[in-house]
Design an enzyme around this catalytic site. Structure first.
Site, mmCIF file in Angstrom:
data_model
loop_
_atom_site.group_PDB
_atom_site.id
_atom_site.type_symbol
_atom_site.label_atom_id
_atom_site.label_comp_id
_atom_site.label_asym_id
_atom_site.label_seq_id
_atom_site.Cartn_x
_atom_site.Cartn_y
_atom_site.Cartn_z
ATOM 1 N N ALA A 90 -11.325 -7.089 7.660
ATOM 2 C CA ALA A 90 -10.322 -7.377 8.537
ATOM 3 C C ALA A 90 -10.472 -6.381 9.661
ATOM 4 O O ALA A 90 -9.237 -6.739 10.426
ATOM 5 C CB ALA A 90 -9.322 -6.431 7.186
ATOM 6 N N CYS A 130 13.050 19.581 -9.360
ATOM 7 C CA CYS A 130 13.598 18.951 -8.176
ATOM 8 C C CYS A 130 14.416 19.896 -7.341
ATOM 9 O O CYS A 130 15.641 20.058 -8.107
ATOM 10 C CB CYS A 130 14.912 17.609 -8.845
ATOM 11 N N HIS A 189 6.030 -0.985 -2.903
ATOM 12 C CA HIS A 189 5.371 0.415 -3.581
ATOM 13 C C HIS A 189 5.239 1.137 -3.883
ATOM 14 O O HIS A 189 4.967 1.893 -4.451
ATOM 15 C CB HIS A 189 3.968 -0.750 -4.186
ATOM 16 N N ASN A 248 0.832 -1.117 -0.046
ATOM 17 C CA ASN A 248 0.186 0.441 -0.100
ATOM 18 C C ASN A 248 0.493 1.032 -0.158
ATOM 19 O O ASN A 248 1.746 1.443 0.567
ATOM 20 C CB ASN A 248 -0.829 -0.131 1.057
ATOM 21 N N VAL A 249 0.296 2.550 -0.482
ATOM 22 C CA VAL A 249 0.349 3.357 -0.730
ATOM 23 C C VAL A 249 0.135 4.955 0.244
ATOM 24 O O VAL A 249 0.623 6.107 0.182
ATOM 25 C CB VAL A 249 1.285 4.118 -2.123
ATOM 26 N N ASP A 250 -0.714 4.247 1.274
ATOM 27 C CA ASP A 250 -1.369 5.010 1.447
ATOM 28 C C ASP A 250 -0.767 5.935 2.923
ATOM 29 O O ASP A 250 -1.220 6.676 3.673
ATOM 30 C CB ASP A 250 -2.784 4.790 1.790
HETATM 31 C C1 BJW Z 1 -10.442 -7.277 2.090
HETATM 32 C C2 BJW Z 1 -11.279 -6.783 2.163
HETATM 33 C C3 BJW Z 1 -11.669 -6.365 4.125
HETATM 34 C C4 BJW Z 1 -11.049 -6.476 0.238
HETATM 35 N N1 BJW Z 1 -10.815 -6.748 4.805
HETATM 36 N N2 BJW Z 1 -10.133 -8.279 2.731
HETATM 37 C C5 BJW Z 1 3.827 -12.608 -15.856
HETATM 38 C C6 BJW Z 1 3.364 -13.609 -14.864
HETATM 39 C C7 BJW Z 1 4.236 -13.126 -13.405
HETATM 40 C C8 BJW Z 1 4.344 -11.796 -13.362
HETATM 41 C C9 BJW Z 1 4.291 -10.930 -14.358
HETATM 42 C C10 BJW Z 1 3.853 -11.736 -15.262
HETATM 43 N N3 BJW Z 1 3.726 -10.148 -16.042
HETATM 44 C C11 BJW Z 1 4.618 -9.637 -15.713
HETATM 45 C C12 BJW Z 1 4.908 -9.428 -13.978
HETATM 46 C C13 BJW Z 1 4.694 -8.916 -13.273
HETATM 47 C C14 BJW Z 1 3.522 -8.057 -12.446
HETATM 48 C C15 BJW Z 1 2.992 -8.606 -12.598
HETATM 49 O O1 BJW Z 1 3.421 -8.992 -11.568
HETATM 50 N N4 BJW Z 1 2.068 -8.226 -13.303
HETATM 51 C C16 BJW Z 1 1.092 -9.259 -12.725
HETATM 52 C C17 BJW Z 1 -0.235 -8.757 -13.422
HETATM 53 C C18 BJW Z 1 1.016 -10.845 -13.643
HETATM 54 N N5 BJW Z 1 4.816 -7.657 -11.370
HETATM 55 C C19 BJW Z 1 5.799 -6.376 -11.438
HETATM 56 O O2 BJW Z 1 5.878 -5.816 -12.873
HETATM 57 C C20 BJW Z 1 6.314 -6.112 -10.484
HETATM 58 N N6 BJW Z 1 7.496 -5.430 -10.368
HETATM 59 C C21 BJW Z 1 8.211 -6.540 -10.979
HETATM 60 O O3 BJW Z 1 8.074 -8.017 -11.700
HETATM 61 O O4 BJW Z 1 9.505 -6.718 -11.274
HETATM 62 C C22 BJW Z 1 11.003 -7.359 -11.149
HETATM 63 C C23 BJW Z 1 11.135 -6.717 -12.987
HETATM 64 C C24 BJW Z 1 11.086 -5.598 -13.283
HETATM 65 C C25 BJW Z 1 11.226 -5.294 -15.584
HETATM 66 C C26 BJW Z 1 11.948 -6.423 -15.489
HETATM 67 C C27 BJW Z 1 11.194 -7.390 -15.094
HETATM 68 C C28 BJW Z 1 10.931 -8.065 -13.991
HETATM 69 C C29 BJW Z 1 5.540 -4.385 -10.316
HETATM 70 C C30 BJW Z 1 4.215 -4.761 -9.595
HETATM 71 C C31 BJW Z 1 3.711 -3.015 -9.123
HETATM 72 C C32 BJW Z 1 2.374 -2.625 -9.062
HETATM 73 N N7 BJW Z 1 1.806 -1.497 -8.858
HETATM 74 C C33 BJW Z 1 -0.034 -0.983 -8.392
HETATM 75 C C34 BJW Z 1 0.366 -0.137 -8.569
HETATM 76 C C35 BJW Z 1 0.964 1.524 -8.112
HETATM 77 C C36 BJW Z 1 0.881 0.781 -6.425
HETATM 78 C C37 BJW Z 1 -0.652 2.436 -6.602
HETATM 79 O O5 BJW Z 1 -1.249 2.920 -7.182
HETATM 80 O O6 BJW Z 1 -0.826 2.304 -5.753
HETATM 81 O O7 BJW Z 1 0.651 -2.162 -6.442
HETATM 82 S S1 BJW Z 1 -0.208 -2.447 -9.148
HETATM 83 C C38 BJW Z 1 -1.321 -2.483 -7.538
HETATM 84 O O8 BJW Z 1 -1.785 -4.047 -7.020
HETATM 85 C C39 BJW Z 1 -1.192 -2.251 -6.479
HETATM 86 C C40 BJW Z 1 -1.208 -3.526 -5.488
HETATM 87 O O9 BJW Z 1 -0.066 -2.765 -4.717
HETATM 88 C C41 BJW Z 1 -0.819 -4.771 -6.096
HETATM 89 C C42 BJW Z 1 -1.557 -5.317 -5.592
HETATM 90 O O10 BJW Z 1 -2.841 -4.982 -5.152
HETATM 91 P P1 BJW Z 1 -3.601 -5.762 -4.010
HETATM 92 O O11 BJW Z 1 -3.256 -4.924 -2.598
HETATM 93 O O12 BJW Z 1 -3.540 -7.110 -4.325
HETATM 94 O O13 BJW Z 1 -5.430 -5.255 -3.634
HETATM 95 P P2 BJW Z 1 -6.415 -6.002 -4.711
HETATM 96 O O14 BJW Z 1 -7.383 -5.060 -5.229
HETATM 97 O O15 BJW Z 1 -6.670 -7.030 -5.641
HETATM 98 O O16 BJW Z 1 -6.761 -6.729 -3.926
HETATM 99 C C43 BJW Z 1 -7.497 -7.371 -2.622
HETATM 100 C C44 BJW Z 1 -8.065 -8.026 -2.160
HETATM 101 O O17 BJW Z 1 -8.094 -7.173 0.112
HETATM 102 C C45 BJW Z 1 -9.145 -8.985 -2.427
HETATM 103 O O18 BJW Z 1 -8.516 -10.154 -2.131
HETATM 104 C C46 BJW Z 1 -10.327 -8.486 -1.376
HETATM 105 O O19 BJW Z 1 -10.857 -9.595 -1.366
HETATM 106 C C47 BJW Z 1 -9.373 -7.872 0.019
HETATM 107 N N8 BJW Z 1 -9.890 -7.535 0.571
HETATM 108 N N9 BJW Z 1 -11.659 -5.870 1.752
HETATM 109 C C48 BJW Z 1 -10.510 -7.776 4.526
HETATM 110 N N10 BJW Z 1 -12.673 -5.342 4.347
HETATM 111 ZN ZN ZN Z 2 17.164 15.482 -9.553
#
Ligand code: BJW
Ligand code: ZN
Length: 235
Positions: free
Chosen positions: A221, A138, A111, A94-96
């Site tokens: 949660a 910057c 992240h 999370n970024v919050d």
């Molecule tokens: C509750 C609830 C309640 C609801 N109580 N629970 C193919 C295969 C494998 C990997 C890859 C691939 N192609 C590309 C990749 C890599 C890629 C990736 O994983 N892609 C997938 C989509 C397949 N990953 C990356 O690129 C990462 N970097 C990397 O791998 O670097 C290595 C590399 C570099 C260069 C070249 C090659 C390799 C970087 C990932 C960056 C993610 N960024 C984001 C956005 C930025 C942050 C922001 O804007 O806030 O981060 S994406 C977004 O998803 C955000 C989140 O942190 C992240 C995860 O989401 P999260 O937190 O899981 O949220 P949700 O909504 O998905 O789930 C919420 C859950 O809560 C649910 O389960 C609900 O049920 C639950 N819930 N209410 C309890 N009350």
């Molecule tokens: Zn700079």
């Protein structure tokens, strides 16, 4: 006397832990990815194409985060860190900033954070203004290449080495409020297992990798996390 220091709980958190603080998740119905295309707002290519759109998306999220209040789940994790006989590390996607607002100190932002500005030219970091523009200068090199310090798809998440080391000394791995869709975070449970560490999932519903967890607590949660923490702190 210091036996407790051999205990290390590593906790991965995701958007679900902040949902009850009013911040939208990504993949739930009506979530952020239903309103915006990932490739437009969360990739370096999207930012190059339309920096104004991306800044607008993060400025709005920053405004919400500033107003948001930590909930009972964040507070329970802060209490765990303060009272547990051993180490507690939160690795958050999370970024919050709500973990810090609740009082947690050992937090790794894999992240990035909405509260930080990053110069795309020299990588200098400073406190983000509430409303960020790419033309902001910057403070270190003067370039007009300001971006949010957020890890986008295709970029390397922060602290990977530290995370690796933490998983190796963990005696318990917990995953809270994350759907298990995004790597490398989604792979931590498999790594913990490989190292022989017990794993628990705490989520509203079973996540993608739910079968990899030894234990699962399903529900909102704000109910499941305080109950889990109370068990861990029971003498
Ligand atoms: C509750 C609830 C309640 C609801 N109580 N629970 C193919 C295969 C494998 C990997 C890859 C691939 N192609 C590309 C990749 C890599 C890629 C990736 O994983 N892609 C997938 C989509 C397949 N990953 C990356 O690129 C990462 N970097 C990397 O791998 O670097 C290595 C590399 C570099 C260069 C070249 C090659 C390799 C970087 C990932 C960056 C993610 N960024 C984001 C956005 C930025 C942050 C922001 O804007 O806030 O981060 S994406 C977004 O998803 C955000 C989140 O942190 C992240 C995860 O989401 P999260 O937190 O899981 O949220 P949700 O909504 O998905 O789930 C919420 C859950 O809560 C649910 O389960 C609900 O049920 C639950 N819930 N209410 C309890 N009350
Ligand atoms: Zn700079």
């Amino acid at each position: 006397m210091f036996a407790g220091m051999n205990n290390c709980i590593t906790i991965l958190t995701g958007a679900g832990i902040s949902a009850e603080s009013g911040l939208g998740t990504f993949r739930d119905e009506g979530g952020l990815w239903a309103q915006h295309r990932i490739e437009d707002v969360a990739t370096p290519e999207g930012f190059t194409r339309d920096p104004e759109l991306v800044q607008g998306f993060y400025n709005a999220r920053r405004a919400q985060a500033v107003e948001a209040v930590p909930n009972a789940a964040h507070s329970a994790l802060a209490k765990l860190e303060a009272e547990f006989d051993g180490e507690v590390l939160i690795i958050t996607q999370n970024v919050d900033g709500l973990h810090e607002k609740a009082g947690s100190q050992n937090v790794l932002h894999m992240h990035g954070a909405l509260s930080v500005a990053l110069c795309a030219t020299c990588e200098h970091r400073w406190e983000a203004p509430l409303v960020m523009q790419t033309s902001d200068k910057c403070p270190s090199c003067g370039a007009q290449a300001t971006r949010p310090d957020i890890v986008w798809f295709g970029e390397m998440p922060y602290g990977m080495e530290q995370i690796d080391e933490a998983l190796q000394r963990s005696t318990l791995f917990a995953s809270i409020g994350t759907s298990g869709n995004v790597y490398p975070a989604a792979g931590f449970v498999a790594e913990a297992r490989r190292l022989g560490c017990p794993t628990v999932e705490i989520n509203l519903e079973p996540s993608e990798g739910c079968s990899l967890f030894d234990d699962s607590r399903l529900g909102p949660a704000t109910q499941t996390v305080p109950a889990w923490v109370a068990e861990l702190l029971k003498p």
